[in-house]
Design a protein around this motif. Structure first.
Motif, PDB file in Angstrom:
ATOM      1  N   PHE A 260       4.486 -11.022 -10.451  1.00  0.00           N
ATOM      2  CA  PHE A 260       3.883 -10.145  -9.446  1.00  0.00           C
ATOM      3  C   PHE A 260       3.340 -11.077  -8.335  1.00  0.00           C
ATOM      4  O   PHE A 260       3.435 -10.681  -7.311  1.00  0.00           O
ATOM      5  CB  PHE A 260       2.778  -9.123  -9.881  1.00  0.00           C
ATOM      6  CG  PHE A 260       3.087  -8.084 -10.788  1.00  0.00           C
ATOM      7  CD1 PHE A 260       4.434  -7.414 -10.725  1.00  0.00           C
ATOM      8  CD2 PHE A 260       2.184  -7.251 -11.474  1.00  0.00           C
ATOM      9  CE1 PHE A 260       4.870  -6.536 -11.313  1.00  0.00           C
ATOM     10  CE2 PHE A 260       2.546  -6.114 -12.018  1.00  0.00           C
ATOM     11  CZ  PHE A 260       4.019  -5.694 -12.022  1.00  0.00           C
ATOM     12  N   GLU A 263       6.041 -12.358  -6.183  1.00  0.00           N
ATOM     13  CA  GLU A 263       6.575 -11.283  -5.078  1.00  0.00           C
ATOM     14  C   GLU A 263       5.532 -10.950  -4.056  1.00  0.00           C
ATOM     15  O   GLU A 263       5.899 -10.735  -3.135  1.00  0.00           O
ATOM     16  CB  GLU A 263       6.492 -10.013  -6.046  1.00  0.00           C
ATOM     17  CG  GLU A 263       7.792  -9.795  -7.092  1.00  0.00           C
ATOM     18  CD  GLU A 263       8.018  -8.404  -7.569  1.00  0.00           C
ATOM     19  OE1 GLU A 263       9.166  -8.026  -7.835  1.00  0.00           O
ATOM     20  OE2 GLU A 263       6.743  -7.966  -8.185  1.00  0.00           O
ATOM     21  N   ALA A 328       0.783  -0.445 -12.388  1.00  0.00           N
ATOM     22  CA  ALA A 328       2.010   0.345 -11.944  1.00  0.00           C
ATOM     23  C   ALA A 328       1.648   0.737 -10.578  1.00  0.00           C
ATOM     24  O   ALA A 328       2.611   0.826  -9.506  1.00  0.00           O
ATOM     25  CB  ALA A 328       2.151   1.673 -12.931  1.00  0.00           C
ATOM     26  N   HIS A 331       1.884  -2.226  -8.113  1.00  0.00           N
ATOM     27  CA  HIS A 331       3.243  -2.639  -7.771  1.00  0.00           C
ATOM     28  C   HIS A 331       3.876  -1.519  -6.676  1.00  0.00           C
ATOM     29  O   HIS A 331       4.506  -2.213  -5.909  1.00  0.00           O
ATOM     30  CB  HIS A 331       4.107  -2.822  -9.045  1.00  0.00           C
ATOM     31  CG  HIS A 331       4.957  -3.478  -8.671  1.00  0.00           C
ATOM     32  ND1 HIS A 331       6.368  -3.223  -9.474  1.00  0.00           N
ATOM     33  CD2 HIS A 331       5.356  -4.833  -8.164  1.00  0.00           C
ATOM     34  CE1 HIS A 331       7.251  -4.209  -9.448  1.00  0.00           C
ATOM     35  NE2 HIS A 331       6.706  -5.270  -8.612  1.00  0.00           N
ATOM     36  N   GLN A 332       3.583  -0.269  -6.777  1.00  0.00           N
ATOM     37  CA  GLN A 332       3.876   0.398  -5.885  1.00  0.00           C
ATOM     38  C   GLN A 332       3.578   0.385  -4.418  1.00  0.00           C
ATOM     39  O   GLN A 332       4.321   0.488  -3.433  1.00  0.00           O
ATOM     40  CB  GLN A 332       3.732   1.852  -6.281  1.00  0.00           C
ATOM     41  CG  GLN A 332       4.421   2.683  -7.464  1.00  0.00           C
ATOM     42  CD  GLN A 332       4.580   4.144  -7.598  1.00  0.00           C
ATOM     43  OE1 GLN A 332       3.245   4.673  -7.233  1.00  0.00           O
ATOM     44  NE2 GLN A 332       5.186   4.705  -8.551  1.00  0.00           N
ATOM     45  N   GLY A 335       5.366  -2.675  -2.978  1.00  0.00           N
ATOM     46  CA  GLY A 335       6.599  -2.086  -2.315  1.00  0.00           C
ATOM     47  C   GLY A 335       6.705  -1.539  -1.079  1.00  0.00           C
ATOM     48  O   GLY A 335       7.413  -1.847  -0.155  1.00  0.00           O
ATOM     49  N   LEU A 361      12.502  -3.936  -4.498  1.00  0.00           N
ATOM     50  CA  LEU A 361      11.110  -3.720  -4.883  1.00  0.00           C
ATOM     51  C   LEU A 361      10.597  -2.391  -4.687  1.00  0.00           C
ATOM     52  O   LEU A 361       9.938  -1.949  -5.651  1.00  0.00           O
ATOM     53  CB  LEU A 361      10.578  -4.922  -4.380  1.00  0.00           C
ATOM     54  CG  LEU A 361       8.752  -4.736  -4.486  1.00  0.00           C
ATOM     55  CD1 LEU A 361       8.377  -5.012  -5.994  1.00  0.00           C
ATOM     56  CD2 LEU A 361       8.088  -5.790  -3.485  1.00  0.00           C
ATOM     57  N   ALA A 365      10.105   0.133  -7.794  1.00  0.00           N
ATOM     58  CA  ALA A 365       8.635   0.599  -8.249  1.00  0.00           C
ATOM     59  C   ALA A 365       8.322   2.075  -8.246  1.00  0.00           C
ATOM     60  O   ALA A 365       7.183   2.309  -8.812  1.00  0.00           O
ATOM     61  CB  ALA A 365       7.729  -0.515  -7.203  1.00  0.00           C
ATOM     62  N   ASP A 368       7.672   2.792 -11.781  1.00  0.00           N
ATOM     63  CA  ASP A 368       6.357   1.909 -12.465  1.00  0.00           C
ATOM     64  C   ASP A 368       5.545   3.001 -13.044  1.00  0.00           C
ATOM     65  O   ASP A 368       4.859   2.862 -14.179  1.00  0.00           O
ATOM     66  CB  ASP A 368       5.856   1.218 -11.613  1.00  0.00           C
ATOM     67  CG  ASP A 368       6.397  -0.112 -11.549  1.00  0.00           C
ATOM     68  OD1 ASP A 368       7.556  -0.453 -12.053  1.00  0.00           O
ATOM     69  OD2 ASP A 368       6.386  -0.859 -10.409  1.00  0.00           O
TER      70      ASP A 368
END
Length: 396
Positions: A260, A263, A328, A331-332, A335, A361, A365, A368
C-alpha cells in the motif's frame, strides 16, 4: 537467526535475483508483476519465480522444520514480507497453498494428509484454490449449500462456488460443503480436499472490470474425492474454515501495508508530475491517506503481537475485523484519489481495453469492501461477538 540476519539475507538475495535501481537481475522483468486485479499477469513466469523461491528456501517460512519450513518467528516472517514488498517482487502464485491451506493442514490435518500435500505446496508443484463463496453465500459462509455425501470410500459433491481465484490454473480446491442433510448455518459442514482435473468439475472464468479473469465459477456435478480427504473430521468444517481465515490475516498483512505504501508513493509522484499536488483539496486528501496508512501499520503490528502472544482471533476486541474494515476502505479512497489526481484522462482507456496502473487500482479496489468478508459482515461480527449487541433481524 535474528530479524536483522533475515533482513540482510533476503535483501541481498532479492537484489541479486531482481536487481536494484542500478542493476538488473535474472528476474528483473517480473518486478511488480501480478497482484490484486492482475493475478493472471505473467502467470507461468511467476510460477517459475515461485519455484525459484522454494529452491532457495524462501517459501513456507513459518512452517515447522519437520514439514519443510524454516520455523521462523513472526518477527522474522514480517521482515521477509517487508523486504519482499519493498523490492517490488512479483506476486506469488502459491499464496493460497503456502499461506492458507498449508498452515491449516499443519494445525488440523492428519499426518497422512500432511505427508501427501505439504511437499507439493512447499515445492510449488501443486497449486490450490479456495472453494468458500457461493452465489447465495458470499461473505455469509454459514449459508453454504454445496452438498457432499459419502458413497463407499468417496465423497460425491454437488453445488457451485464463485469468485474462485486462479481456479483455471489450480490442481486442487479446498471446499466447504454441507455433509449433514438438513443441517443449517455453521452446523454440519466439512472441509474437503478435491482434485480439479475430473469430469464432475467445470471451471468458468469471470471477466472483471480490470479486464482480467482471475476469478472463476466452479460447478460440481457428481465430483468425487477420497473419503479420508476431509480435514479436521466430518462436521468440523466451520472450525477449520475459521482457522484458515485466521491464517489469512496473519503476518502477510504487514507485507500488504508495504505494498500500500508503494502504491501511495506512486500516487504522490503522479500528483507532483502533473501539478495536482498544488491543489489544496487534493493535497489534504493525500495527507489524510498518509496518516491513515501509518496508523494501519501500527495497528497491524499490534494485532500480530497479540497473535504471537497466543491471543485468539478476537484479540484486541475484534482486531482482525477492524483491520479489514480500515484497510479496505482506505484502499478504495486511495483509488478514488488517484482518479481525481489523474483528472479527465482517467476516464479513458487505450483500445481495446488497456488500463494503466491507477485505473486498475481504482476499479479493483471497489471489491475490497466485499471479498475476504464484506463490510456488513465485519460490522455484524464486531456488534454481536465483541460488543454483545442483539443479532441483526432476518430480512433487515
Amino acid at each position: 537467526m535474528t530479524s536483522i540476519d533475515v533482513r540482510t539475507e533476503i535483501r541481498g538475495w532479492l537484489d541479486r535475483e531482481l536487481g536494484t535501481a542500478a542493476t538488473d537481475g535474472p528476474y528483473a522483468s517480473l518486478r511488480g508483476a501480478g497482484g490484486p486485479g492482475r493475478e493472471d499477469e505473467a502467470f507461468e513466469e511467476r510460477r517459475g519465480w515461485n519455484r525459484h523461491l522454494a529452491e532457495n528456501g524462501w517459501t513456507c517460512l513459518g512452517w515447522p522444520v519437520e514439514y519443510g519450513g524454516r520455523g521462523l518467528s513472526v518477527d522474522e516472517q514480517v521482515v521477509f514480507y517487508e523486504e519482499y514488498a519493498g523490492a517490488d517482487a512479483p506476486h506469488k502464485v502459491n499464496h493460497l497453498g503456502e499461506e492458507l491451506l498449508g498452515p491449516t493442514l499443519i494445525a488440523f490435518g492428519t499426518e497422512a494428509q500432511k505427508q501427501r500435500f505439504l511437499p507439493g505446496i512447499r515445492n510449488v508443484t501443486e497449486l490450490w484454490c479456495q472453494g468458500y463463496s457461493e452465489p447465495g453465500a458470499g461473505s455469509d459462509l454459514a449459508n453454504v449449500q454445496t452438498k457432499a455425501r459419502l458413497d463407499g470410500d468417496e465423497w460425491v459433491i454437488d453445488g457451485q462456488k464463485v469468485w474462485t481465484s486462479n481456479a483455471m490454473e489450480a490442481d486442487w480446491i479446498f471446499v466447504v460443503a454441507r455433509t449433514e442433510p438438513g443441517s443449517q448455518r455453521h452446523h454440519g459442514l466439512s472441509f474437503l480436499l478435491v482434485p480439479l482435473d475430473q469430469p464432475g468439475i467445470e471451471v468458468r472464468p469471470i471477466r472483471q472490470l480490470t479486464g482480467g479473469s482471475e476469478f472463476n465459477e466452479v460447478f460440481f456435478t457428481g465430483a468425487r474425492t477420497e473419503a479420508d480427504l476431509v480435514v479436521g473430521g466430518v462436521g468440523n468444517g466451520w472450525r477449520v474454515a475459521m482457522g484458515l481465515l485466521g491464517f489469512e490475516r496473519g503476518v502477510s498483512v504487514l507485507g500488504q501495508q508495504v505494498g500500500f505504501a508503494r502504491e501511495f508513493a506512486d500516487v504522490v509522484d503522479l500528483a507532483r508530475t502533473n501539478g495536482a499536488i498544488n491543489d489544496p483539496v487534493l493535497r489534504d486528501r493525500l495527507a489524510d491517506l498518509k496518516v491513515e496508512l501509518d496508523v494501519m501499520r501500527a495497528n497491524a503490528a499490534r494485532m500480530l503481537a497479540g497473535v504471537e502472544g497466543g491471543s485468539g482471533s478476537d484479540a484486541g476486541g475484534g482486531a482482525a475485523s477492524i483491520a479489514k474494515l480500515v484497510w479496505a476502505n482506505w484502499h478504495q479512497k486511495l483509488g478514488e484519489t488517484a482518479m481525481a489526481i489523474a483528472g479527465p484522462a482517467s476516464l479513458t482507456a487505450e483500445a481495446p481495453y488497456e488500463l494503466d496502473r491507477f485505473q486498475r487500482l481504482f476499479l479493483f479496489a471497489r471489491a475490497d469492501t466485499i471479498y475476504g468478508g464484506s463490510d456488513e459482515i465485519q460490522r455484524n461480527i464486531l456488534a454481536e461477538r465483541v460488543l454483545g449487541l442483539p443479532r441483526e433481524p432476518k430480512g433487515a
